[in-house]
Design an enzyme around this catalytic site. Structure first.
Site, PDB file in Angstrom:
ATOM      1  N   ARG A   1      16.178  -0.931  22.574  1.00  0.00           N
ATOM      2  CA  ARG A   1      16.188  -0.774  21.109  1.00  0.00           C
ATOM      3  C   ARG A   1      17.542  -1.206  20.559  1.00  0.00           C
ATOM      4  O   ARG A   1      18.330  -0.409  20.067  1.00  0.00           O
ATOM      5  CB  ARG A   1      15.806   0.643  20.754  1.00  0.00           C
ATOM      6  CG  ARG A   1      14.305   0.784  20.970  1.00  0.00           C
ATOM      7  CD  ARG A   1      13.745   2.054  20.554  1.00  0.00           C
ATOM      8  NE  ARG A   1      12.451   1.830  19.925  1.00  0.00           N
ATOM      9  CZ  ARG A   1      11.627   2.799  19.580  1.00  0.00           C
ATOM     10  NH1 ARG A   1      11.968   4.037  19.768  1.00  0.00           N
ATOM     11  NH2 ARG A   1      10.476   2.520  19.021  1.00  0.00           N
TER      12      ARG A   1
ATOM     13  N   GLN B   1      14.703  -6.071  17.741  1.00  0.00           N
ATOM     14  CA  GLN B   1      13.855  -5.334  16.794  1.00  0.00           C
ATOM     15  C   GLN B   1      12.512  -6.020  16.552  1.00  0.00           C
ATOM     16  O   GLN B   1      11.485  -5.373  16.435  1.00  0.00           O
ATOM     17  CB  GLN B   1      14.585  -5.148  15.467  1.00  0.00           C
ATOM     18  CG  GLN B   1      15.383  -3.861  15.454  1.00  0.00           C
ATOM     19  CD  GLN B   1      16.068  -3.582  14.134  1.00  0.00           C
ATOM     20  OE1 GLN B   1      15.700  -4.145  13.115  1.00  0.00           O
ATOM     21  NE2 GLN B   1      17.064  -2.742  14.159  1.00  0.00           N
TER      22      GLN B   1
ATOM     23  N   ASP C   1       9.940  -5.142  19.290  1.00  0.00           N
ATOM     24  CA  ASP C   1       9.779  -3.721  19.587  1.00  0.00           C
ATOM     25  C   ASP C   1       8.332  -3.275  19.337  1.00  0.00           C
ATOM     26  O   ASP C   1       7.954  -2.941  18.225  1.00  0.00           O
ATOM     27  CB  ASP C   1      10.763  -2.944  18.700  1.00  0.00           C
ATOM     28  CG  ASP C   1      10.860  -1.488  19.087  1.00  0.00           C
ATOM     29  OD1 ASP C   1       9.878  -0.939  19.616  1.00  0.00           O
ATOM     30  OD2 ASP C   1      11.912  -0.889  18.860  1.00  0.00           O
TER      31      ASP C   1
ATOM     32  N   SER D   1       7.716   0.333  17.970  1.00  0.00           N
ATOM     33  CA  SER D   1       7.878   0.479  16.525  1.00  0.00           C
ATOM     34  C   SER D   1       6.700  -0.125  15.773  1.00  0.00           C
ATOM     35  O   SER D   1       6.163   0.493  14.858  1.00  0.00           O
ATOM     36  CB  SER D   1       9.159  -0.209  16.053  1.00  0.00           C
ATOM     37  OG  SER D   1      10.268   0.501  16.520  1.00  0.00           O
TER      38      SER D   1
ATOM     39  N   TYR E   1      17.299   8.930  20.811  1.00  0.00           N
ATOM     40  CA  TYR E   1      16.133   9.795  21.040  1.00  0.00           C
ATOM     41  C   TYR E   1      16.521  11.266  20.959  1.00  0.00           C
ATOM     42  O   TYR E   1      17.699  11.608  20.956  1.00  0.00           O
ATOM     43  CB  TYR E   1      15.527   9.491  22.408  1.00  0.00           C
ATOM     44  CG  TYR E   1      14.867   8.134  22.473  1.00  0.00           C
ATOM     45  CD1 TYR E   1      13.603   7.930  21.933  1.00  0.00           C
ATOM     46  CD2 TYR E   1      15.505   7.063  23.061  1.00  0.00           C
ATOM     47  CE1 TYR E   1      12.992   6.695  21.983  1.00  0.00           C
ATOM     48  CE2 TYR E   1      14.910   5.812  23.118  1.00  0.00           C
ATOM     49  CZ  TYR E   1      13.645   5.632  22.568  1.00  0.00           C
ATOM     50  OH  TYR E   1      13.051   4.410  22.624  1.00  0.00           O
TER      51      TYR E   1
END
Ligand code: NAD
Length: 378
Positions: A122, A127, A130, A133, A230
């Site tokens: 990440r 991005q 991902d 996501s 996280y």
């Protein structure tokens, strides 16, 4: 020329690993994209549309696979599929590498380079690749829409000549990618929204979407985010305080969306049976953590459980319920990943094995499981 194979997914998985848009872009990069006939049907990508974008439509899976350099899938392919590729070919999919170790080893034994898209680091450069996501965002949206459908009451406040309909109260637990989209969706529907998380960074995000943040904000809360962004597992003492807060809040809520996860662990239990029993009949809980054991005591994966009048829904593939969008975004994630590996000049596959995104996702190579988190004892 790099040949890319795309085969149909198994029953129960409506998504597909390419879209007309990505076929066009991969073809422009000099690749031959061979798609099994009908593979895109459940995402409403007709064979003719894929063909018009530049794909070669193969009559069967084996025709699509034969001698290909790359296989793109949504879910883990079978060893037979991978065996049909060129020796040492590349496979990119959501491989669920921590599940079914024997199956993963069988796949690794084919000698293919296996890339698990859900392990994408990440970092900002990745991005656009991902998949967690892109798919969680859609799942957060769909959770609210499904909850609204099952609720049997209106969501927004309506002032009519015949009386006032009150706005529904929606509580979002876990404000990562899915939770943030759930807040945004519930907001558009006119709900009164509260949200909770253990990561302090979420407080501002919740407020910026127009929802109220509630949480146990003690010293432990201030340290609850790992360097990777996280949540940490919380202490028994924190869990006790959190349960007290949730118990007093949840009884007045109409819809609850739970999304709380901790990497590599079962989902934290946030809603007890007693809390569910304190809710009004007709209330709905959608538990997006169902696949990892659920955030409630009664969640059953892919089942609707009616517990004393409260409905607890445990979907495990909500992104798959909006397959047109989910496939389009997933295919774009794969395209962005492949673009880093295809040499635009000589139109060949040139993988930089030292690249962070390759190292981060590479699960197996040359017959061996290579990812550090999958080594025995890791
Ligand atoms: P996730 O799916 O791992 O977890 C969902 C949410 O549950 C998280 O917000 C987590 O804090 C929360 N949670 C865990 N335990 C909880 C508990 N006991 N009580 C309440 N909530 C709890 O999270 P995610 O959606 O994958 O996002 C994780 C992080 O990654 C976030 O910081 C996000 O901003 C970040 N992120 C970064 C990138 C990138 O830079 N490329 C992309 C996506 C997400």
């Amino acid at each position: 020329m790099v040949t890319i194979a795309v085969t149909a997914e198994r029953d129960g998985e409506p998504r597909v690993a390419v879209s007309p848009e990505t076929v066009k872009k991969l073809t422009a990069l000099g690749c031959l994209v061979r798609v099994q006939a009908g593979a895109g049907a459940r995402s409403r990508f007709a064979d003719d549309t894929l063909k018009a974008a530049g794909a070669a439509i193969a009559g069967s899976a084996s025709e699509a696979l034969a001698g290909a350099d790359i296989l793109l899938k949504v879910r883990r392919p079978s060893p037979d599929e991978v065996q049909a590729l060129k020796p040492g070919a590349m496979v990119a999919a959501i491989l669920a590498p921590f599940d079914d170790r024997a199956g993963l080893e069988a796949l690794a034994n084919t000698g293919a380079s296996l890339m698990a898209m859900e392990l994408m680091p990440r970092i900002s450069r990745a991005q656009s690749m991902d998949v967690l996501s892109s798919q969680a965002n859609l799942a957060g949206y769909k959770a609210v829409v499904d909850a609204a459908g099952k609720f049997g009451q209106a969501i927004p406040m309506m002032m009519t000549a015949a009386g006032t309909v009150p706005a529904a109260k929606v509580f979002i637990m876990g404000v990562g990618v899915a939770g943030l989209q759930a807040i945004a969706t519930a907001k558009r529907l006119g709900a009164i929204i509260t949200a909770t998380d253990v990561r302090p960074a979420t407080k501002e995000q919740v407020a910026s979407l127009g929802a109220k943040f509630i949480a146990v904000e003690d010293e432990e809360f201030k340290q609850a985010q790992t360097a990777a962004g996280y949540a940490k597992p919380m202490s028994a003492e924190y869990q006790r305080k959190q349960a007290e807060l949730v118990a007093s809040h949840i009884k007045s809520q109409d819809i609850v969306i739970t999304t709380a996860l901790i990497p590599g662990r079962p989902a934290p239990k946030l809603i007890s049976k007693a809390m569910i029993e304190s809710m009004k009949p007709g209330s709905v809980i959608v538990d997006l953590a169902a696949e990892r054991g659920g955030n409630t005591d009664v969640t059953k994966p892919d089942e609707d459980v009616n517990h004393k009048g409260v409905l607890i829904v445990g979907p495990t593939n909500l992104a798959g319920d909006v397959p047109v969008n989910a496939s389009s975004l997933y295919a774009k994630n794969l395209l962005a990943f492949l673009e880093t590996m295809i040499d635009k000049k000589d139109k060949t596959l040139k993988v930089n094995w030292d690249d962070e995104i390759v190292k981060g996702t590479l699960v197996a190579k040359d017959g061996k499981i290579v990812h550090p988190s999958l080594q025995k004892g890791a």
